[in-house]
Design a protein around this motif. Structure first.
Motif, PDB file in Angstrom:
ATOM      1  N   ILE A   1       0.864  -1.183   0.000  1.00  0.00           N
ATOM      2  CA  ILE A   1       0.000   0.000   0.000  1.00  0.00           C
ATOM      3  C   ILE A   1       0.897   1.228   0.000  1.00  0.00           C
ATOM      4  N   PRO A   2       0.879   2.007  -1.074  1.00  0.00           N
ATOM      5  CA  PRO A   2       1.723   3.212  -1.094  1.00  0.00           C
ATOM      6  C   PRO A   2       1.279   4.214  -0.020  1.00  0.00           C
ATOM      7  N   SER A   3       2.263   4.913   0.583  1.00  0.00           N
ATOM      8  CA  SER A   3       1.984   5.941   1.611  1.00  0.00           C
ATOM      9  C   SER A   3       1.011   5.410   2.669  1.00  0.00           C
ATOM     10  N   LYS A   4       1.308   4.207   3.140  1.00  0.00           N
ATOM     11  CA  LYS A   4       0.336   3.554   4.020  1.00  0.00           C
ATOM     12  C   LYS A   4       0.113   4.306   5.332  1.00  0.00           C
ATOM     13  N   ALA A   5       1.165   4.987   5.833  1.00  0.00           N
ATOM     14  CA  ALA A   5       0.972   5.724   7.083  1.00  0.00           C
ATOM     15  C   ALA A   5      -0.031   6.857   6.896  1.00  0.00           C
ATOM     16  N   LEU A   6       0.086   7.558   5.746  1.00  0.00           N
ATOM     17  CA  LEU A   6      -0.841   8.656   5.484  1.00  0.00           C
ATOM     18  C   LEU A   6      -2.233   8.118   5.169  1.00  0.00           C
ATOM     19  N   VAL A   7      -2.292   6.979   4.469  1.00  0.00           N
ATOM     20  CA  VAL A   7      -3.600   6.360   4.191  1.00  0.00           C
ATOM     21  C   VAL A   7      -4.290   6.002   5.505  1.00  0.00           C
ATOM     22  N   ALA A   8      -3.533   5.368   6.429  1.00  0.00           N
ATOM     23  CA  ALA A   8      -4.126   4.989   7.718  1.00  0.00           C
ATOM     24  C   ALA A   8      -4.582   6.215   8.500  1.00  0.00           C
ATOM     25  N   LYS A   9      -3.792   7.279   8.418  1.00  0.00           N
ATOM     26  CA  LYS A   9      -4.160   8.495   9.145  1.00  0.00           C
ATOM     27  C   LYS A   9      -5.443   9.090   8.582  1.00  0.00           C
ATOM     28  N   ARG A  10      -5.539   9.178   7.231  1.00  0.00           N
ATOM     29  CA  ARG A  10      -6.744   9.747   6.628  1.00  0.00           C
ATOM     30  C   ARG A  10      -7.980   8.893   6.916  1.00  0.00           C
ATOM     31  N   LEU A  11      -7.824   7.594   6.907  1.00  0.00           N
ATOM     32  CA  LEU A  11      -8.961   6.727   7.218  1.00  0.00           C
ATOM     33  C   LEU A  11      -9.418   6.936   8.666  1.00  0.00           C
ATOM     34  N   SER A  12      -8.445   7.078   9.584  1.00  0.00           N
ATOM     35  CA  SER A  12      -8.835   7.301  10.975  1.00  0.00           C
ATOM     36  C   SER A  12      -9.530   8.647  11.126  1.00  0.00           C
ATOM     37  N   GLN A  13      -9.125   9.661  10.330  1.00  0.00           N
ATOM     38  CA  GLN A  13      -9.798  10.954  10.388  1.00  0.00           C
ATOM     39  C   GLN A  13     -11.200  10.877   9.809  1.00  0.00           C
TER      40      GLN A  13
ATOM     41  N   ILE B   1     -14.940  13.552  25.274  1.00  0.00           N
ATOM     42  CA  ILE B   1     -15.868  13.355  24.152  1.00  0.00           C
ATOM     43  C   ILE B   1     -15.591  14.308  23.001  1.00  0.00           C
ATOM     44  N   HIS B   2     -14.988  15.468  23.312  1.00  0.00           N
ATOM     45  CA  HIS B   2     -14.715  16.464  22.265  1.00  0.00           C
ATOM     46  C   HIS B   2     -13.347  16.299  21.632  1.00  0.00           C
ATOM     47  N   LEU B   3     -12.536  15.381  22.127  1.00  0.00           N
ATOM     48  CA  LEU B   3     -11.150  15.274  21.667  1.00  0.00           C
ATOM     49  C   LEU B   3     -10.972  14.239  20.552  1.00  0.00           C
ATOM     50  N   ALA B   4     -12.053  13.671  20.050  1.00  0.00           N
ATOM     51  CA  ALA B   4     -11.914  12.611  19.038  1.00  0.00           C
ATOM     52  C   ALA B   4     -11.121  13.053  17.811  1.00  0.00           C
ATOM     53  N   PRO B   5     -11.323  14.278  17.296  1.00  0.00           N
ATOM     54  CA  PRO B   5     -10.540  14.656  16.100  1.00  0.00           C
ATOM     55  C   PRO B   5      -9.049  14.849  16.383  1.00  0.00           C
ATOM     56  N   VAL B   6      -8.652  14.901  17.638  1.00  0.00           N
ATOM     57  CA  VAL B   6      -7.267  15.203  17.982  1.00  0.00           C
ATOM     58  C   VAL B   6      -6.374  13.979  17.854  1.00  0.00           C
ATOM     59  N   TRP B   7      -6.936  12.778  18.127  1.00  0.00           N
ATOM     60  CA  TRP B   7      -6.079  11.607  18.309  1.00  0.00           C
ATOM     61  C   TRP B   7      -5.298  11.208  17.066  1.00  0.00           C
ATOM     62  N   PRO B   8      -5.887  11.238  15.852  1.00  0.00           N
ATOM     63  CA  PRO B   8      -5.045  10.889  14.687  1.00  0.00           C
ATOM     64  C   PRO B   8      -3.827  11.798  14.550  1.00  0.00           C
ATOM     65  N   ILE B   9      -4.036  13.099  14.806  1.00  0.00           N
ATOM     66  CA  ILE B   9      -2.918  14.042  14.705  1.00  0.00           C
ATOM     67  C   ILE B   9      -1.895  13.761  15.801  1.00  0.00           C
ATOM     68  N   VAL B  10      -2.389  13.582  17.031  1.00  0.00           N
ATOM     69  CA  VAL B  10      -1.486  13.373  18.163  1.00  0.00           C
ATOM     70  C   VAL B  10      -0.699  12.081  17.994  1.00  0.00           C
ATOM     71  N   ASN B  11      -1.356  11.000  17.575  1.00  0.00           N
ATOM     72  CA  ASN B  11      -0.658   9.722  17.445  1.00  0.00           C
ATOM     73  C   ASN B  11       0.500   9.829  16.459  1.00  0.00           C
ATOM     74  N   THR B  12       0.188  10.391  15.297  1.00  0.00           N
ATOM     75  CA  THR B  12       1.229  10.475  14.258  1.00  0.00           C
ATOM     76  C   THR B  12       2.372  11.374  14.705  1.00  0.00           C
ATOM     77  N   GLU B  13       2.009  12.552  15.243  1.00  0.00           N
ATOM     78  CA  GLU B  13       3.043  13.522  15.600  1.00  0.00           C
ATOM     79  C   GLU B  13       3.899  13.020  16.755  1.00  0.00           C
ATOM     80  N   LEU B  14       3.270  12.410  17.757  1.00  0.00           N
ATOM     81  CA  LEU B  14       4.053  11.899  18.881  1.00  0.00           C
ATOM     82  C   LEU B  14       5.030  10.832  18.408  1.00  0.00           C
ATOM     83  N   HIS B  15       4.573   9.970  17.517  1.00  0.00           N
ATOM     84  CA  HIS B  15       5.471   8.918  17.054  1.00  0.00           C
ATOM     85  C   HIS B  15       6.663   9.491  16.295  1.00  0.00           C
TER      86      HIS B  15
END
Length: 1874
Positions: free
Chosen positions: A87-99, A1690-1704
């Motif tokens: 899967i090309p650019s799989k990290a970005l694909v996974a991030k967009r799907l989670s968003q 409950i309001h932080l759901a949109p934050v986690w994809p960004i936080v996970n990727t950036e922290l890693h």
């Protein structure tokens, strides 16, 4: 908007030496793609995918756009070749799907996203999914918590189809996340997906089960232990998913209990198999950590939802009974206590459904029913019921009792530092436990005392009374529910421990008795059963214990102070208990269960130990239950035993030689008992009387013993227990000891001793003269008659005190201020008033005393003479003579014609007339008049005889009112009426003597002779020497004779008399003389004679006489001599003033200190022979006369000096500046007079200081050092001293008000530097209103004069200037003025208003000299405005307007006179210090503090809103604004400044002003150099108000942040400078956003969350060379930390994809090589703050983040219990291993920080920071960062997270906020411009 600015590379260097390249490569897939095939078809395929991904950044506006994007992405993925599984650019694909799985998007988007997931999983296959599980699972995990039904079905299909086939090794680290993913599907057991989800959970359990597992049951296998441990962790940490966890546990948790062994042992084989299975199942759910099971239940029982608590209680009852092996053997005791605390806590909800389940768990399972033969025994049902209850109780005792007690005890201990609600929790739990007697009856006895001790300890710790009251209310409700027998049993037990034998320390014993007193004071122990039975029984126990310990310690060496203190405290408790008992409690009717076998004689003969043993058995074995147990002692017998024990204690105390025994308490106890109990024949009165006589036979007894004997004797007499003869036998010894206590040398018990005598007289009635006879006997006891008569002065001085206190004794008011006794005294007849009945006791002793006037050779003569000069109630003395004269028959039977003149008719006395008595009375009266002071004549002339009776009218011949001297003239006339001599020679002699005496008396009344000659002999010098020598002799009374002779010789030296010049009429007032204090002779008062200088030895002699201790008893004579000698020094008074005043003040000080020591000491008697109180008053009289004479002479001298005064001299309040021109040229010829004035003023100052010291005696802190036994005498003595010193102060204030006031201010000023500031200032402010001459209308203008004398003396009239002899600054005076004005009553404004207005107006005419005091003067004006607002005098409107004008002018003057140094000095002062700890100069400089106190009252001061707004704007413009714009900002902003700003925000209509100030400060780049503590305490509150008023604050700041750009200058200094400036602006704006988020409440910025995230995503695209650059990442992480702390999960759901990727990406960069793009993008500071963000996320543990937690740490049991095949998978653990192999070894311990942080306060805190790893180290180099911080952080993070979860503590939000604030306000981390 893309988050992937460039290609990623592996985080580990190629040469790291790892042996597990497969795992490391797999883990890296979260951040990098696989190596792409070099194939044009793949490149085309990858290009299509990238184009589809690019649509996410540009084309997504509505939800339909998301579906379109997903369709394009799916189509691009489907364009692959069949043999390509990458899967090309799989990290970005996974991030967009989670968003796209955002809960806010519609379900259609979710379905499409899952469809794409389905296709990707089908392409990559099982191996690919196992490898990329971290990429895809984190996006899928939250789905079930928000999915619709259609999405749920597809989601479950996806899990079943693909995730169940993942490699178990890959699935194991994620199993907790998988469990939490599925738990939302189990919340509703009626949904159609419930069974499927439940089956799926079971399937995952089977997948991760170890291969060698053995099946135990259909559902369970031995390899399921890891699953269960992870399941318990999920249930503990995720409250929102706990309903699903409960549903699973109900269906799948194996039963861990075994049947109770109630059957015979025949089925042992069957039970063994069952036991083995149970043991295996228990091992499955408790291995390796059994504590997790209990914590899972504890978390469920503490849940907020009632249904969750009920479900977990059901599980406890059914699956985890208390007798199970798991609870009894496997778990730790601390863990079991944790479970019990949580279980017991459910009773607080007061819900019967919960309580019923809890009782079932505590009391055990139901027993199997046995076959019963019912007809055989009719009592079998009842027996079965009792057996059932017994089995339940025994089960609870065996399995639950001790653990429940330990749990509640630990709850009590751990709550000691909590708030009131938490401390009250154990009381509410115990109260509910008492609802079930099987539980409460066993638990409460063990917890009762610890709970009560906890209340008492909290009282000493509580900062607010309301908090203690809340805890006390809960404790009282619990206390009221406890059985009376238990309460009193514990009290008796405490008393036994305190009094009984043992090695316990005295302090511990005292503490136990203090606990009893605390219970009696704060709790209800007055219920009927308590006061009628338990209280008397407890009192009897106490008396028996005291008697027992007295018997055991009869040896003399055992009487130590500690033992006496304990016994005294115990007797106080017994007294309080007896006070509770009503009289009916001891009657036979009150006996509830009479015991016929009880016999009084048995108890009387019973020893104390046997009695105590019987009482102990009742309280311990029968638990004090009157219904269950037999009553040990009946009520009548109890009363008799109490009387017997109390009587025995009293008798022993009377006969004991131990001085520490408290006799008074024992006597009061016995007296009180006799008033409540009819003693009958139980009271041994003979022994009691004998012991009283034994006690009184001692030479000296303590006053408490005397008072006790007398009170007890009179009480027994009133109760008919003593006969009149027995009481009369006690009179003589009682009077003798009372007489001793009336010694003048010991004023400590004077008032009390006199009251004792009148109490005894009341009992004897007024017809009984025994006391009078005893006093007369004592007065004559040591007299020697005859030629060489000897009569000591001591009886006369003692009688003088008895007379004085008797005539001031009024029974209705005498005890008004006396301290209340702790025991209710029995009701006694009303005591006779000494004032009304003094003749009953004092007539005969009075004449015995006056007899001493006949013989001048005795000491008593001098004592009586002095007494007559100071006697209280002289008219009462004459009334005695009137009574005696009216009883003489011959005075009443003479001819009626004898009226006012001598009759010429012949009148003859007969031998039957009482001539001897008449002669005696007349001679005695003549002696009195001969020796009495001048004031006596005024008494004779003014006092009248009202209601003249028949006897008096027969003497006077008139029935109207006549004066005393008129009556005595009548008596004299009657006596000399016998003008015919009788034939009897003896009768002639008697009549002649009567005539002589009567004529002498008449002559004394009618004439006032003067005589003076013999002036030429000049015998004064040898007489002065002789007088000096007499000071060494033991007999002081010879001094009196010598003093008379010396003064006579001195007075006769100069015969010429000169008239004193008339008093000048100046500004100074003469010091007034007290009436009667000076002789009114023309030579010494009205006129000053020009005497020649007295001999030099006279002054020395006077000083020696005043100082000698031998002259104390005749001190009044010395004082009189001094006063009469002062005219001799009229020309040299200023030379002798200082020596005289110094001597007098020194003696006053010594005498006063001796008086203070006397009243502060306990017990002992003074050995001195002088009377300190009369001595002190004599010295004060002398001091007053010396000062008066000196001041009069000063006024005479000043009146003779010419005063140059301009005829146009202004007559205003202060004059004006012109007057200074004339005064400056005044002649300088007043130097001698000025020196004289200085001398006088120095003497005045010494007098004022000494008088203030005396006046303040007994006030404030002194009260605690006084002896309570002499309280009445102290109040009498101190009142005399205070009144005398006050009179002297009034006189000196009247003479020199300004100088004396400055002295008082100096006393106040010096008190500020020492301890007790509040008490000292309060005493000064209490003194001024007490003086007539220092009313506010006098004091305030004097303070104004003192201020002007120091700031602008030329503007002041010369007569009003201060001489500046007191070293005071103008700031001292103004601060005193402020405090004095604050202490005034509001009504005093009427007196001072006009003066204050004139002063303020005059000051504003030229404010510059007052520039240092203007702030305090502004505060003074504010106080005037505040106080006048509470009054209604004058024209309010006009006055308020006038004050408002002046206030605004003062404010303007303040800012005008000090503009330059105003803001610059703010940072150098200490405005944050408390006002009480500041010196006056510091207070005067504290402009900000003064304004912060004024601003709240501006509406009261200025009234009109426009004026208030004007003042606020002036403060803002001149103070707040310059402080913010200052070069030293933010150092110019202190807490006081912010308090002022906070007050300004509360003013109406002032929003514009303060908003601008706050905005200016907040937008200043230097703002982030402020102190984090100051920001937390003050700034955040201001920013909250600032933000709430404008919701667009964050939006406006976001608009300032620009997106990263690479266009423009790329190279050179200009590019770097521009980039740094952009970085700096972006950093500051991000920090502003984070600060505002922290300042506001939770979820304030939910509406701004999307714009914030969009801007964050923009900034995350920055690189090291963009503008702004990636330097801002650390600040982005700070914003994310603020959002986590201030936003609901409950309001932080949109934050986690960004936080996970950036922290890693950020944390992975740690292992990247230097100069790589990753290391360039993530600086050391960025990495550190990324770690802090991860740290806060793990500590806060939001529910949704826990789904991703496994990516960063090991969140399963593997974190602690690692298997042999364990490989690190989580990022932190893998990096820990990587850094551990690549870097040098760390010297830090691996687990120290985790242990400290997890085992500290009980709250969850981040690992980085206080208590953990120090994060404040310098980390400029990457190696230092790794070694000092990162390696220990990564190495401990997983362990720390597990320990924090295991500890089950709540998040410490405040420490997280403070840590973030420290990072935000760390200016070192902000980029500096070139």
């Amino acid at each position: 908007m893309a988050l992937e600015p460039g290609p990623r590379r592996s985080m580990s260097p190629e040469s790291s030496g790892r042996n597990t390249p497969t795992i490391r490569q797999w883990r890296n897939q979260l951040g990098a793609d696989d190596v792409a095939p070099r194939d044009k078809h793949y490149r085309k395929y990858a290009s299509g995918v990238e184009r589809a991904l690019a649509l996410f950044d540009t084309a997504l506006e509505e939800w339909a756009d998301y579906i379109s994007f997903l369709s394009r992405l799916l189509k691009a993925l489907q364009a692959r070749q069949s043999n390509n599984t990458a899967i090309p650019s799989k990290a970005l694909v996974a991030k967009r799907l989670s968003q796209c799985l955002n809960p806010s998007l519609p379900s259609g988007v979710h379905q499409k996203a899952i469809e794409v997931y389905d296709y990707i999983f089908s392409v990559i296959g099982e191996n690919g999914l196992s490898k990329d599980l971290p990429l895809y699972l984190s996006g899928l995990a939250p789905t079930l918590s928000f999915a619709s039904l259609a999405v749920r079905t597809r989601f479950l299909d996806l899990l079943e189809k693909y995730l169940l086939r993942v490699d178990p090794l890959a699935l194991r680290p994620a199993i907790k996340s998988v469990i939490m993913t599925l738990l939302p599907g189990l919340e509703d057991d009626t949904s159609e997906d419930f069974d499927r989800t439940l089956t799926l959970v079971e399937s995952f359990k089977s997948v991760i089960r170890s291969p060698n597992s053995e099946s135990l049951t259909e559902k369970h296998s031995s390899g399921d232990d890891f699953f269960w441990q992870c399941f318990f962790l999920a249930a503990i940490t995720s409250g929102s998913r706990r309903p699903g966890a409960l549903a699973y546990l109900i269906r799948n948790l194996p039963p861990l209990g075994h049947p109770l062994n109630t059957e015979p042992a025949s089925n042992e084989g069957k039970h063994t198999g069952t036991d083995n299975l149970t043991a295996a199942l228990a091992d499955m759910v408790t291995s390796p950590e059994p504590g997790l099971l209990l914590r899972c239940f504890a978390a469920g029982l503490a849940d907020e939802q009632l249904l969750i608590q009920r479900g977990f209680l059901d599980l406890l009852v059914s699956n985890l009974p208390l007798h199970s092996t798991v609870l009894q053997k496997r778990v730790k005791s601390d863990d079991l206590e944790l479970l019990f605390r949580a279980a017991a806590g459910v009773v607080i909800r007061r819900d019967m459904s919960l309580n019923r389940r809890l009782w079932a768990w505590f009391l055990g399972p139901e027993q199997p029913q046995q076959d019963q033969d019912g007809p055989e025994s009719p009592t079998s049902p009842s027996d079965n019921h009792h057996a059932y209850l017994a089995s339940k109780t025994s089960y609870f005792e065996q399995y639950s009792l001790q653990t429940l007690i330990d749990a509640l005890l630990s709850m009590i201990k751990n709550s000691s530092n909590s708030d009131a609600a938490e401390i009250a929790k154990p009381y509410r739990i115990c109260l509910s436990l008492m609802d079930r007697w099987e539980i409460g009856g066993l638990v409460v006895p063990e917890l009762f005392l610890p709970l009560i001790v906890n209340v008492r300890d909290f009282k000493s710790r509580a900062k607010e009374k309301a908090a203690f009251n809340e805890v006390l209310r809960s404790a009282s409700v619990f206390f009221d529910g406890v059985e009376s027998g238990l309460i009193y049993g514990e009290l008796v037990g405490l008393m036994a421990q305190a009094i009984g034998p043992g090695s316990m320390l005295t302090s511990e014993r005292v503490d136990k008795l203090a606990l009893i007193q605390f219970v009696m004071t704060h709790f209800n122990i007055r219920e009927e059963e308590m006061i009628t039975f338990h209280a008397p029984l407890a009192a009897l126990s106490g008396l028996a214990m005291v008697e027992d310990v007295s018997d055991r310690t009869e040896k003399p060496q055992s009487s130590d102070n500690g033992k006496a203190q304990i016994i005294a405290q115990a007797l106080d408790i017994v007294s309080s208990l007896i006070d509770l008992v009503p009289e009916r409690a001891f009657s036979a009717k009150s006996q509830q269960k009479p015991d016929a076998s009880t016999n009084t004689s048995i108890f009387v003969s019973m020893s104390n130990r046997e009695l105590l043993k019987k009482i102990r058995h009742f309280y311990v074995s029968d638990q004090g239950n009157l219904e269950a147990g037999s009553i040990p002692i009946s009520a009548p017998e109890m009363g008799k035993l109490l009387i017997q024990k109390a009587c025995s204690l009293v008798c022993n105390s009377f006969t004991s030689a131990d001085p520490l025994i408290d006799v008074s308490t024992r006597c009061r106890l016995l007296a009180h008992l006799t008033s409540k109990i009819s003693p009958g024949n139980v009271l041994d009165t003979e022994r009691l009387l004998s012991s009283m006589h034994t006690q009184l036979a001692n030479l000296t007894v303590p006053f408490s013993s005397l008072d006790s004997v007398l009170s007890l004797a009179t009480q027994l007499y009133y109760s008919d227990l003593l006969t009149t003869d027995s009481l009369s036998d006690l009179v003589d010894p009682l009077v003798r000891h009372a007489w001793d206590f009336l010694s003048p040398a010991e004023p400590k018990y004077h008032v009390e001793a006199v009251r004792c005598l009148w109490q005894l007289q009341t009992a004897l009635t007024i017809s009984n003269r025994d006391i009078e006879a005893s006093i007369a006997k004592l007065m004559l006891e040591n007299d020697v008659t005859g030629t060489f008569a000897v009569r000591s002065a001591d009886p006369g001085r003692t009688f003088g005190l008895l007379w004085s206190h008797t005539l001031q004794d009024h029974s209705s008011h005498s005890d008004r201020r006396a301290p209340k006794t702790p025991l209710g005294e029995p009701k006694l007849p009303h005591r006779l008033s000494g004032m009304d009945y003094y003749e009953v006791m004092l007539t005969r002793p009075l004449f015995l005393m006056l007899d001493a006037l006949l013989d001048e050779r005795t000491q008593l003569f001098v004592a009586v003479k002095l007494w007559l000069n100071n006697v209280v109630g002289i008219e009462k003395l004459f009334f005695v003579f009137v009574t005696k004269f009216s009883e003489l028959r011959f005075l009443r039977t003479l001819s009626k014609t004898v009226n006012s003149t001598i009759s010429t008719a012949a009148t003859t006395f007969s031998s039957e007339d009482e001539l001897d008595l008449g002669l005696y009375y007349i001679r005695t009266l003549s002696n009195v008049l001969r020796l009495a002071p001048d004031a006596l004549w005024g008494v004779l002339a003014t006092k009248t005889l009202e209601g003249v009776g028949q006897n008096l009218s027969e003497i006077t011949g008139s029935e109207g009112e006549i004066s005393l001297q008129t009556f005595f003239i009548h008596v004299c006339l009657r006596c000399i009426a016998g003008n015919k001599l009788p034939e009897d020679n003896a009768l002639q002699l008697r009549m002649t003597q009567l005539h002589r005496s009567a004529l002498t008396l008449l002559h004394q009344i009618l004439l006032n002779p003067y005589a003076a000659e013999l002036s030429s002999l000049r015998i004064e010098v040898p007489l002065i020497d002789r007088l000096t020598q007499s000071l060494e002799l033991p007999d002081p009374y010879i001094q009196v004779l010598l003093l008379d002779v010396v003064f006579a010789s001195l007075k006769l030296r100069d015969a010429a008399q000169t008239e004193m010049p008339s008093s000048p009429t100046g500004e100074k007032r003469a010091l007034s003389y007290p009436s009667g204090s000076l002789p009114r002779s023309s030579a010494s008062v009205e006129h000053l004679a020009e005497f020649s200088a007295p001999p030099p030895s006279l002054l020395k002699c006077i000083q020696l006489g005043l100082s000698s201790p031998n002259s104390r008893t005749v001190l009044d004579s010395w004082v009189g001599f001094l006063v009469e000698s002062l005219p001799l020094y009229s020309m040299t008074i200023f030379q002798v003033l200082i020596p005289l005043v110094g001597t007098l003040c020194g003696q006053i000080g010594q005498t006063f200190e001796a008086l203070q020591r006397m009243f502060s000491q306990k017990g002992g008697r003074s050995s001195g022979g002088s009377a300190p109180e009369s001595t002190l008053i004599s010295f004060l009289n002398a001091l007053e006369q010396v000062l008066a004479k000196a001041h009069d002479q000063l006024l005479i001298e000043e009146s003779r000096m010419p005063v140059v005064k301009n005829p146009d001299h202004p007559q205003g309040f202060f004059g004006n500046m012109v007057s200074g021109v004339f005064n400056s040229d005044a002649p300088q010829s007043r130097s001698a007079t000025a020196n004289d004035r200085l001398t006088v003023l120095l003497a005045f100052q010494d007098a004022v200081r000494m008088c203030f010291k005396i006046w303040s005696w007994g006030q404030g802190r002194d009260v605690t050092h006084l002896d309570p036994d002499s309280a009445s005498s102290f109040k009498y003595t101190s009142l005399r001293m205070r009144n005398r010193s006050r009179r002297l102060l009034e006189h000196v204030f009247a003479a020199e008000a300004l100088e004396c006031l400055e002295t008082v201010i100096d006393i106040w000023r010096s008190g500020l530097d020492g301890p007790g500031v509040a008490e000292q200032s309060e005493e000064v402010f209490n003194l001024l209103p007490a003086l007539d001459g220092s009313r506010p209308r006098h004091t305030v203008p004097a303070i104004f004069n003192a201020i002007y004398s120091r700031t602008n003396p030329s503007a002041l009239d010369p007569s009003r200037k201060s001489t500046m002899t007191v070293s005071l600054q103008d700031t001292d005076l103004v601060i005193f003025l402020v405090d004095y004005a604050q202490s005034l009553e509001d009504d005093a404004m009427d007196e001072i208003w006009q003066d204050c207005m004139v002063f303020l107006k005059d000051l504003l005419g030229n404010p510059f000299p007052h520039r240092q005091t203007l702030p305090s003067l502004l505060e003074f004006a504010a106080i005037l405005g505040t106080k006048v607002d509470n009054t209604n005098f004058g024209e309010q409107r006009k006055m308020r307007r006038e004050l408002g004008d002046l206030f605004l002018r003062l404010l303007t003057a303040l800012f005008t006179t000090r503009p330059a140094s105003f803001t610059d000095t703010l940072s150098n002062t200490h405005p944050d210090a408390e006002t009480k700890g500041q010196t006056p100069s510091e207070r005067a400089e504290d402009v900000v503090g003064i304004l912060s106190r004024i601003v709240p009252n501006l509406p009261k001061i200025l009234v009109e809103s426009d004026r208030v707004l004007t003042a606020a704007q002036a403060i803002s413009t001149n103070l707040i604004g310059p402080s913010i714009r200052s070069k030293s900002f933010p150092d110019t902003i202190t807490k006081t400044t912010l308090d002022l700003l906070q007050e300004l925000t509360r003013l109406p209509s002032n929003q514009k002003t303060w908003k601008k100030d706050v905005g200016d400060a907040f937008n200043d780049a230097r703002y982030f150099t402020s102190s984090a503590a100051l920001v937390q305490s003050s700034w955040l509150l201001l920013l909250r108000q600032w933000t709430v008023t404008d919701k667009d604050r964050v939006t406006e700041i976001l608009s300032r942040i620009s997106s990263p750009a690479t266009a423009g200058i790329v190279f050179g200094v200009g590019a770097t400078s521009a980039r740094l400036e952009a970085d700096r602006k972006t950093q500051l704006n991000l920090r502003r956003i984070a600060t505002l988020i922290l300042a506001c409440e939770v979820d304030t910025f939910v509406s701004d969350l999307q714009p914030i995230l969009e801007r964050i995503v923009d900034l995350l695209a920055a690189t090291a060379t963009s503008s702004p650059s990636s330097t801002t990442r650390a600040d982005i992480y700070m914003v994310l930390r603020a959002l986590v702390l201030r936003t609901s999960t409950i309001h932080l759901a949109p934050v986690w994809p960004i936080v996970n990727t950036e922290l890693h990406m950020a944390i992975s960069s740690v292992a990247a090589p230097d100069s790589s793009p990753s290391s360039d993008t993530y600086s050391n500071m960025s990495v550190l703050h990324a770690c802090k963000l991860l740290d806060v996320l793990i500590a806060a543990a939001p529910d949704d983040f826990q789904l991703h937690e496994w990516l960063f740490i090991t969140d399963t049991i593997d974190a602690i219990y690692r298997s042999a095949t364990y490989q690190p998978v989580a990022l932190a653990d893998e990096l820990s291993e990587e850094l551990g192999n690549a870097a040098t070894s760390s010297a830090l311990p691996t687990e120290s920080a985790a242990m400290i942080a997890s085992g500290g306060s009980g709250q969850r805190r981040p690992l980085l920071g206080p208590g953990g790893i120090n994060d404040e180290l310098a980390v400029d180099r990457r190696d230092d960062l790794i070694v000092k911080i990162l390696r220990p952080f990564f190495g401990q993070l997983s362990i720390y997270a597990y320990e924090s979860t295991y500890a089950m503590g709540a998040l410490d939000v405040e420490s997280c906020v403070l840590s973030l604030l420290k990072d935000l306000f760390d200016d070192k981390s902000i980029v500096k411009a070139l």
